[in-house]
Design an enzyme around this catalytic site. Structure first.
Site, PDB file in Angstrom:
ATOM      1  N   PRO A 134       6.368  46.137  30.983  1.00  0.00           N
ATOM      2  CA  PRO A 134       5.264  46.863  30.348  1.00  0.00           C
ATOM      3  C   PRO A 134       5.561  47.424  28.967  1.00  0.00           C
ATOM      4  O   PRO A 134       4.628  47.700  28.202  1.00  0.00           O
ATOM      5  CB  PRO A 134       4.980  47.995  31.340  1.00  0.00           C
ATOM      6  CG  PRO A 134       6.256  48.184  32.084  1.00  0.00           C
ATOM      7  CD  PRO A 134       6.879  46.824  32.179  1.00  0.00           C
TER       8      PRO A 134
ATOM      9  N   GLU B 279      10.907  50.670  30.520  1.00  0.00           N
ATOM     10  CA  GLU B 279      10.999  52.135  30.472  1.00  0.00           C
ATOM     11  C   GLU B 279      10.368  52.718  29.221  1.00  0.00           C
ATOM     12  O   GLU B 279      10.750  52.378  28.095  1.00  0.00           O
ATOM     13  CB  GLU B 279      12.473  52.572  30.558  1.00  0.00           C
ATOM     14  CG  GLU B 279      12.662  54.076  30.598  1.00  0.00           C
ATOM     15  CD  GLU B 279      14.095  54.503  30.889  1.00  0.00           C
ATOM     16  OE1 GLU B 279      14.357  55.711  30.910  1.00  0.00           O
ATOM     17  OE2 GLU B 279      14.955  53.618  31.080  1.00  0.00           O
TER      18      GLU B 279
ATOM     19  N   LYS C 246      16.034  55.591  36.819  1.00  0.00           N
ATOM     20  CA  LYS C 246      17.393  55.647  37.367  1.00  0.00           C
ATOM     21  C   LYS C 246      17.344  55.117  38.786  1.00  0.00           C
ATOM     22  O   LYS C 246      16.571  55.605  39.619  1.00  0.00           O
ATOM     23  CB  LYS C 246      17.949  57.084  37.357  1.00  0.00           C
ATOM     24  CG  LYS C 246      18.521  57.502  36.017  1.00  0.00           C
ATOM     25  CD  LYS C 246      19.724  56.672  35.658  1.00  0.00           C
ATOM     26  CE  LYS C 246      20.161  56.910  34.228  1.00  0.00           C
ATOM     27  NZ  LYS C 246      21.136  55.880  33.821  1.00  0.00           N
TER      28      LYS C 246
END
Length: 432
Positions: A218, A237, A254
């Site tokens: 994305p 991210e 994470k």
């Protein structure tokens, strides 16, 4: 704030228009902010032939070095895209040791016009401040001859030189564990690098398309500078997003597991990740760090965590992602937020500055744009950025790939070395 004119065009895929723009203008200065068609990755932006370019190089004290954050504060209104390198942190914390990298610390360009794609609705518009520029680009795209033929890209896995062996990486993990046991650190994101020769006669666009097909994401993107440098990213991210009204969001990742072609095994890997105390603790630790970072520039009481340790699945990996939100204080800008949060907590560690110092001791190569951000400032002054993980870097005739893992007290050195390859292998295999 600028309100551009808009003109809708007949739908073409971004890759088709990217090839047309390359054929007419060349690759230098081309920017492509891409998505995967998901809600987070719904929009794509493509532009070439920038109106203005700003480039900063070097670290404090080096001849000719310039502060990239000061350069960002001086940007004229308009649509800007570029990258900011991990080592830009030297301008925020010059007391820490930082490795000098050959690539630009900041490269950013202003484009007018730009192409904007809605990947879900399959619509595309030209946006421009000038009617003449809008009409000129529309004419070129609509009347273009048959688009250039795709190129074949192939880089054998054996062509990559790994600068850190599995044994060396595992030893680095153990060193961080020892530092955590001694109270020196809580967590650190240890990275490794491999490199190869840039494939001769290959286009950065075609390499990016190969990566895009194998690893859609994305917050992906391609930036090709005018300095024989480029970044090709399939990042999942978001780092920082700031709306025109000052609403802030960050989405730290994470926790990672590989995808599996067999559905039941794939579901088991996802469940294992969700149930992992180690991965959950690591994610929560970085959420706390980012809440503290945002608190330096956001209004008191505005910071919220609407998603804590949620599962998100991508083409090659499962991830644990959290969402932290806030509201900028009056009188502060996205540059103030970016500077106080740099480098990103998810790719450094906690405490952040101490982690960066220890990582400098353990990592044999500089990071450059890797673990930095791909930046975008829209016409209305809103800001968005990713964390440049899952990314390839071109510097002259060299192509680099990096990956990293977050290390905590109960990290297993060999398992972390294996996870490093989960992250790195899809990038390398995509180019074979």
């Amino acid at each position: 704030m600028i309100s551009p004119q808009r003109c809708e065009l007949p739908w073409q895929e971004p890759q088709a228009m990217a090839r047309i723009l390359r054929a007419r203008h060349g690759e230098q200065g081309l920017v492509w902010l891409d998505g995967d068609g998901s809600e987070l990755g719904r929009w794509a932006t493509l532009a070439v032939a920038p109106q203005e370019i700003i480039c900063c190089r070097g670290l404090p004290g080096e001849p000719g070095a310039t502060n990239p954050f000061n350069a960002l504060r001086g940007l004229a209104p308009g649509h800007w895209c570029g990258w900011l390198s991990y080592e830009a942190a030297a301008w925020v914390e010059p007391g820490n040791p930082w490795a000098s990298d050959g690539m630009a610390t900041l490269w950013i360009a202003r484009h007018d016009p730009v192409l904007r794609f809605d990947l879900q609705q399959r619509k595309v518009w030209i946006e421009a401040t000038s009617t003449a520029a809008l009409e000129s680009l529309a004419q070129k795209l609509v009347t273009s001859a048959q688009q250039p033929r795709a190129e074949t890209v192939s880089i054998p896995l054996a062509a990559w030189r790994h600068h850190t062996t599995t044994e060396q990486y595992a030893a680095g993990v153990q060193r961080i564990r020892d530092l955590i046991a001694a109270g020196d650190l809580f967590q650190a994101n240890l990275t490794a690098c491999c490199s190869t020769a840039w494939p001769q006669e290959s286009s950065a666009i075609e390499l990016f398309l190969t990566l895009r097909d194998a690893c859609p994401a994305p917050f992906a993107g391609l930036i090709i500078s005018d300095q024989n440098e480029a970044l090709l990213s399939s990042s999942p991210e978001r780092f920082l997003q700031v709306s025109a009204q000052g609403a802030v969001q960050t989405r730290p990742i994470k926790g990672t597991r590989p995808r599996h072609s067999e559905p039941e095994q794939d579901a088991n890997l996802a469940a294992e990740l969700v149930c992992s105390d180690k991965d959950r603790a690591e994610n929560v630790m970085i959420v706390d760090l980012l809440r503290n970072d945002l608190g330096r520039t956001c209004q008191p009481g505005s910071i919220q965590v609407p998603q804590l340790v949620g599962l998100e699945s991508y083409a090659s990996v499962h991830h644990l992602t959290s969402v932290v939100e806030g509201q900028l204080k009056a009188g502060l800008s996205w540059v103030d937020l970016l500077e106080t949060c740099w480098p990103g907590g998810s790719i450094s560690g906690a405490p952040k500055l101490r982690a960066c110092q220890r990582l400098h001791e353990l990592e044999p190569t500089s990071r450059g744009p890797y673990c930095g951000s791909l930046l975008r400032i829209d016409w209305d002054g809103s800001f968005d950025s990713n964390i440049l993980i899952r990314s390839l870097l071109r510097q002259g005739d060299t192509l680099r790939a990096h990956a990293g893992c977050g290390i905590v007290a109960d990290s297993d050195p060999l398992c972390e070395a294996e996870e490093l390859m989960w992250k790195l292998q899809p990038l390398l295999e995509a180019l074979t």
